[in-house]
Motif scaffolding. Structure first.
Motif, PDB file in Angstrom:
ATOM      1  N   ARG A 155       0.826  -1.214   0.000  1.00 38.92           N
ATOM      2  CA  ARG A 155       0.000   0.000   0.000  1.00 38.92           C
ATOM      3  C   ARG A 155       0.857   1.261   0.000  1.00 38.92           C
ATOM      4  NH1 ARG A 155      -5.518  -0.890   1.557  1.00 38.92           N
ATOM      5  NH2 ARG A 155      -5.844  -3.097   1.946  1.00 38.92           N
ATOM      6  N   ILE A 156       2.004   1.209   0.656  1.00 38.98           N
ATOM      7  CA  ILE A 156       2.907   2.360   0.674  1.00 38.98           C
ATOM      8  C   ILE A 156       3.517   2.579  -0.712  1.00 38.98           C
ATOM      9  CG2 ILE A 156       5.133   3.161   1.584  1.00 38.98           C
ATOM     10  CD1 ILE A 156       4.300   1.964   4.267  1.00 38.98           C
ATOM     11  N   GLU A 157       3.720   1.491  -1.463  1.00 40.72           N
ATOM     12  CA  GLU A 157       4.285   1.609  -2.804  1.00 40.72           C
ATOM     13  C   GLU A 157       3.361   2.362  -3.746  1.00 40.72           C
ATOM     14  OE1 GLU A 157       4.968  -2.355  -4.024  1.00 40.72           O
ATOM     15  OE2 GLU A 157       6.594  -2.671  -2.608  1.00 40.72           O
ATOM     16  N   MET A 158       2.065   2.285  -3.530  1.00 39.76           N
ATOM     17  CA  MET A 158       1.084   2.932  -4.398  1.00 39.76           C
ATOM     18  C   MET A 158       0.213   3.887  -3.574  1.00 39.76           C
ATOM     19  SD  MET A 158       1.525   1.784  -7.370  1.00 39.76           S
ATOM     20  CE  MET A 158       1.874   0.412  -8.424  1.00 39.76           C
ATOM     21  N   PRO A 159       0.767   5.024  -3.136  1.00 38.18           N
ATOM     22  CA  PRO A 159       0.016   5.905  -2.232  1.00 38.18           C
ATOM     23  C   PRO A 159      -1.208   6.550  -2.872  1.00 38.18           C
ATOM     24  CG  PRO A 159       2.008   6.991  -2.964  1.00 38.18           C
ATOM     25  CD  PRO A 159       2.072   5.579  -3.460  1.00 38.18           C
ATOM     26  N   PHE A 160      -1.215   6.728  -4.192  1.00 35.18           N
ATOM     27  CA  PHE A 160      -2.348   7.388  -4.821  1.00 35.18           C
ATOM     28  C   PHE A 160      -3.590   6.517  -4.831  1.00 35.18           C
ATOM     29  CE2 PHE A 160       1.212   9.815  -6.441  1.00 35.18           C
ATOM     30  CZ  PHE A 160       0.757  11.107  -6.265  1.00 35.18           C
ATOM     31  N   ASP A 161      -3.426   5.212  -4.636  1.00 33.21           N
ATOM     32  CA  ASP A 161      -4.580   4.318  -4.591  1.00 33.21           C
ATOM     33  C   ASP A 161      -5.260   4.318  -3.219  1.00 33.21           C
ATOM     34  OD1 ASP A 161      -4.104   3.602  -7.196  1.00 33.21           O
ATOM     35  OD2 ASP A 161      -2.998   1.784  -6.668  1.00 33.21           O
ATOM     36  N   THR A 162      -4.518   4.642  -2.160  1.00 29.60           N
ATOM     37  CA  THR A 162      -5.085   4.525  -0.818  1.00 29.60           C
ATOM     38  C   THR A 162      -5.276   5.861  -0.111  1.00 29.60           C
ATOM     39  OG1 THR A 162      -2.872   4.180   0.085  1.00 29.60           O
ATOM     40  CG2 THR A 162      -4.148   2.221  -0.453  1.00 29.60           C
ATOM     41  N   LEU A 163      -4.516   6.872  -0.492  1.00 29.98           N
ATOM     42  CA  LEU A 163      -4.623   8.176   0.143  1.00 29.98           C
ATOM     43  C   LEU A 163      -5.328   9.159  -0.781  1.00 29.98           C
ATOM     44  CD1 LEU A 163      -1.017   8.512   1.599  1.00 29.98           C
ATOM     45  CD2 LEU A 163      -3.084   7.911   2.838  1.00 29.98           C
ATOM     46  N   PRO A 164      -6.059  10.119  -0.250  1.00 29.16           N
ATOM     47  CA  PRO A 164      -6.743  11.104  -1.098  1.00 29.16           C
ATOM     48  C   PRO A 164      -5.797  12.218  -1.560  1.00 29.16           C
ATOM     49  CG  PRO A 164      -7.258  11.523   1.189  1.00 29.16           C
ATOM     50  CD  PRO A 164      -6.409  10.274   1.158  1.00 29.16           C
ATOM     51  N   LEU A 165      -4.672  11.834  -2.163  1.00 27.54           N
ATOM     52  CA  LEU A 165      -3.666  12.818  -2.544  1.00 27.54           C
ATOM     53  C   LEU A 165      -4.162  13.749  -3.650  1.00 27.54           C
ATOM     54  CD1 LEU A 165      -0.422  10.665  -2.407  1.00 27.54           C
ATOM     55  CD2 LEU A 165      -1.324  12.217  -0.696  1.00 27.54           C
ATOM     56  N   TRP A 166      -5.043  13.249  -4.537  1.00 21.51           N
ATOM     57  CA  TRP A 166      -5.564  14.118  -5.596  1.00 21.51           C
ATOM     58  C   TRP A 166      -6.384  15.245  -4.991  1.00 21.51           C
ATOM     59  CZ3 TRP A 166      -2.747  13.434  -9.498  1.00 21.51           C
ATOM     60  CH2 TRP A 166      -2.338  12.175  -9.901  1.00 21.51           C
TER      61      TRP A 166
END
Length: 95
Positions: free
Chosen positions: A55-66
């Motif tokens: 999950r840390i490798e793909m932060p845009f999938d789990t965090l609302p960074l957009w």
């Protein structure tokens, strides 16, 4: 940068195979009664750590960074508009 998918699949497969062989290694250490619970607990912890890593490798999938980026864009645009208004007011005042 995010990891290439084959690079993240290999650790998952390795941990899965390691977890399958864990009861054979734990049998002599904890005995027949505790082998299953201890093996399950250790496998659960190891697979959990692996999941957190993926999950840390793909932060845009789990965090609302957009959403954070959109909020920053709106704030920057508001600052630019405000700054332009102040410069216009100062120029008119100097005339």
């Amino acid at each position: 940068p995010p990891m290439h998918p084959p690079n993240s699949v290999h650790p998952s497969r390795y941990i899965f195979l390691w977890s399958l062989s864990l009861p054979a290694a734990m049998y002599t250490a904890v005995g027949p009664v505790a082998t299953a619970p201890v093996s399950l607990l250790i496998a659960y912890l190891m697979l959990g750590i692996e999941d957190i890593g993926s999950r840390i490798e793909m932060p845009f999938d789990t965090l609302p960074l957009w959403q954070y980026c959109d909020g920053i864009d709106e704030s920057v645009e508001q600052l630019r508009t405000h700054d332009a208004a102040i410069l216009t007011a100062e120029q008119e005042h100097q005339r």
